[in-house]
Design a protein around this motif. Structure first.
Motif, PDB file in Angstrom:
ATOM      1  N   ASN A 182       0.821  -1.253  -0.061  1.00  0.00           N
ATOM      2  CA  ASN A 182       0.071   0.007  -0.184  1.00  0.00           C
ATOM      3  C   ASN A 182       0.766   1.278   0.137  1.00  0.00           C
ATOM      4  O   ASN A 182       0.649   2.132  -0.684  1.00  0.00           O
ATOM      5  CB  ASN A 182      -0.843  -0.065   1.203  1.00  0.00           C
ATOM      6  N   ARG A 192      -6.334  -5.340  -3.504  1.00  0.00           N
ATOM      7  CA  ARG A 192      -7.047  -4.623  -3.201  1.00  0.00           C
ATOM      8  C   ARG A 192      -6.410  -3.146  -2.463  1.00  0.00           C
ATOM      9  O   ARG A 192      -7.072  -2.199  -2.676  1.00  0.00           O
ATOM     10  CB  ARG A 192      -8.207  -4.964  -2.491  1.00  0.00           C
ATOM     11  N   GLY A 193      -5.824  -3.219  -1.513  1.00  0.00           N
ATOM     12  CA  GLY A 193      -5.152  -2.450  -0.642  1.00  0.00           C
ATOM     13  C   GLY A 193      -4.184  -1.320  -1.401  1.00  0.00           C
ATOM     14  O   GLY A 193      -4.336  -0.150  -1.181  1.00  0.00           O
ATOM     15  N   GLU A 194      -3.513  -1.867  -2.278  1.00  0.00           N
ATOM     16  CA  GLU A 194      -2.719  -1.277  -3.288  1.00  0.00           C
ATOM     17  C   GLU A 194      -3.481  -0.440  -4.263  1.00  0.00           C
ATOM     18  O   GLU A 194      -2.955   0.693  -4.627  1.00  0.00           O
ATOM     19  CB  GLU A 194      -1.764  -2.053  -3.834  1.00  0.00           C
ATOM     20  N   ILE A 203      -6.321   0.777  -3.717  1.00  0.00           N
ATOM     21  CA  ILE A 203      -6.998   1.914  -2.897  1.00  0.00           C
ATOM     22  C   ILE A 203      -5.922   2.934  -2.776  1.00  0.00           C
ATOM     23  O   ILE A 203      -6.265   4.209  -2.975  1.00  0.00           O
ATOM     24  CB  ILE A 203      -7.682   1.406  -1.726  1.00  0.00           C
ATOM     25  N   ALA A 204      -4.860   2.572  -2.626  1.00  0.00           N
ATOM     26  CA  ALA A 204      -3.645   3.671  -2.514  1.00  0.00           C
ATOM     27  C   ALA A 204      -3.372   4.140  -3.651  1.00  0.00           C
ATOM     28  O   ALA A 204      -3.000   5.480  -3.735  1.00  0.00           O
ATOM     29  CB  ALA A 204      -2.263   2.965  -1.870  1.00  0.00           C
ATOM     30  N   ALA A 217     -12.491   5.095  -1.605  1.00  0.00           N
ATOM     31  CA  ALA A 217     -12.727   4.741  -0.230  1.00  0.00           C
ATOM     32  C   ALA A 217     -12.388   3.416  -0.082  1.00  0.00           C
ATOM     33  O   ALA A 217     -12.472   2.524  -1.086  1.00  0.00           O
ATOM     34  CB  ALA A 217     -14.319   5.214   0.091  1.00  0.00           C
ATOM     35  N   GLU A 218     -12.273   2.785   1.136  1.00  0.00           N
ATOM     36  CA  GLU A 218     -12.015   1.516   1.437  1.00  0.00           C
ATOM     37  C   GLU A 218     -12.984   0.611   0.949  1.00  0.00           C
ATOM     38  O   GLU A 218     -13.002  -0.605   0.986  1.00  0.00           O
ATOM     39  CB  GLU A 218     -11.855   1.261   3.020  1.00  0.00           C
ATOM     40  N   GLU A 219     -14.366   0.987   0.974  1.00  0.00           N
ATOM     41  CA  GLU A 219     -15.521   0.237   0.759  1.00  0.00           C
ATOM     42  C   GLU A 219     -15.833   0.091  -0.670  1.00  0.00           C
ATOM     43  O   GLU A 219     -16.565  -0.607  -0.946  1.00  0.00           O
ATOM     44  CB  GLU A 219     -16.723   0.603   1.572  1.00  0.00           C
ATOM     45  N   SER A 220     -14.860   0.721  -1.452  1.00  0.00           N
ATOM     46  CA  SER A 220     -15.114   0.596  -3.058  1.00  0.00           C
ATOM     47  C   SER A 220     -15.204  -0.836  -3.431  1.00  0.00           C
ATOM     48  O   SER A 220     -14.157  -1.464  -2.894  1.00  0.00           O
ATOM     49  CB  SER A 220     -14.012   1.393  -3.669  1.00  0.00           C
ATOM     50  N   LEU A 252     -12.714   0.035  -8.421  1.00  0.00           N
ATOM     51  CA  LEU A 252     -11.228   0.141  -8.522  1.00  0.00           C
ATOM     52  C   LEU A 252     -10.647  -0.102  -9.724  1.00  0.00           C
ATOM     53  O   LEU A 252      -9.731   0.579 -10.274  1.00  0.00           O
ATOM     54  CB  LEU A 252     -10.353  -0.766  -7.342  1.00  0.00           C
ATOM     55  N   SER A 289      -8.028  -9.879  -4.284  1.00  0.00           N
ATOM     56  CA  SER A 289      -8.807  -9.405  -3.002  1.00  0.00           C
ATOM     57  C   SER A 289      -8.825 -10.277  -2.121  1.00  0.00           C
ATOM     58  O   SER A 289      -9.967 -11.082  -1.716  1.00  0.00           O
ATOM     59  CB  SER A 289     -10.162  -8.779  -3.570  1.00  0.00           C
TER      60      SER A 289
END
Length: 307
Positions: free
Chosen positions: A173, A193-195, A197-198, A203-206, A211, A227
């Motif tokens: 991330n 997933r975390g990467e 989002i970064a 948003a985290e809930e996307s 994404l 994910s």
């Protein structure tokens, strides 16, 4: 996205000495925990190179080493494994080292890394090495980059390579945003997933689909998004495909993402299209999850083809 069977791979990025502790009890921060320790080569680019050689792909590894014990150990082991190592020695720097603590279920409890040898390197550190490699490599060579490389170095390396097949891994991330300015120059990006989002700032809930759309709008032509145990999404030339990871009993999560990348790249180097290649990567990742460490025992092309 396809390749000829003559393709080679050059993996560029982190070259670390890893120490992994597998605890026999859940790790608590305020006390020591009984554990089994092991040491081995690590770093995303190194993990990819080691796996590719196991998969029968002629592979070169480009990285930085210090003048210390871990450097000598890495040189000896990686050369013995059949990796063509091109390294730059940085005097006054320790060889990159990574320490990971795993709970009994294989989940990562904590990790630390000393990567100043690469994170504080000048952009042109590998200019000479890459120029020499480029002049001798066949058409169709796959260049793999990990986001452990500093942002300015990523730009410099891609500029030096020029026209070539570029595949990258977002690594973490914290380091994924280093790739933002070069997304449009990549043939494929492997990330979780975390990467994502970064990279996107969403948003985290996307949703995973959101994404993917955002990354596509940022210039990515092709990507593979994981994910956890959920479906893996492949975006290829605007078309979205889902893959379900094979169910396995997890022993250790270390290196599963790197194995996915390596298996996919190996299939590309063996002439598969990207959509055909991802299942090979999923098989390699599943094998890795069933083993301790980043390199699964018994990993081979035949093993992932018949998994």
């Amino acid at each position: 996205m396809s390749a000829s069977v003559e393709s080679r791979v050059i993996s560029i990025g982190a070259l670390h000495f890893d120490t992994i502790a597998h605890a026999s009890l859940p790790i608590r921060p305020e006390t020591s925990t009984p554990a089994r320790h092991s040491s081995k080569p690590g770093g995303v680019a190194t993990n990819i190179a080691r796996a590719l050689v196991k998969l029968g792909i002629e592979t070169g590894l480009v990285g930085a080493l210090g003048e210390d014990g871990p450097a000598h150990t890495l040189l000896s082991q990686l050369t013995a494994e059949g990796i063509k190592l091109s390294h730059q020695v940085r005097k006054g720097f320790s060889t990159g080292q990574y320490l990971a603590l795993h709970d009994p279920d294989g989940e990562l409890a904590a990790a630390c890394v000393d990567d100043k040898i690469l994170s504080e390197a000048p952009p042109g550190l590998f200019d000479r090495i890459i120029a020499e490699l480029k002049s001798s490599l066949p058409h169709g060579t796959i260049w793999f980059l990990d986001a452990n490389l500093p942002e300015a170095m990523l730009h410099r390396i891609i500029e030096t390579i020029g026209k070539g097949r570029l595949i990258a891994n977002a690594v973490s991330n914290a380091k994924a945003p280093r790739l933002k300015a070069v997304l449009g120059k990549l043939d494929c990006l492997m990330l979780n997933r975390g990467e994502a989002i970064a990279l996107t700032g969403l948003a985290e809930e996307s949703t995973a689909e959101r994404l993917v759309d955002a990354l596509h709008n940022m210039g990515l032509k092709n990507l593979v998004l994981t994910s956890g145990s959920s479906d893996v999404l492949l975006l290829e030339s605007g078309s979205l495909t889902r893959f379900s990871p094979p169910p396995v009993d997890v022993v250790d999560v270390t290196g599963a993402g790197d194995a996915l990348t390596a298996g996919t790249i190996a299939a590309l180097a063996n002439g598969k299209a990207l959509k055909e290649a991802v299942p090979y990567g999923l098989s390699a990742a599943a094998m890795t999850l069933q083993n301790t460490g980043a390199l699964a025992q018994g990993l081979s092309w035949d093993a992932i083809e018949n998994f």
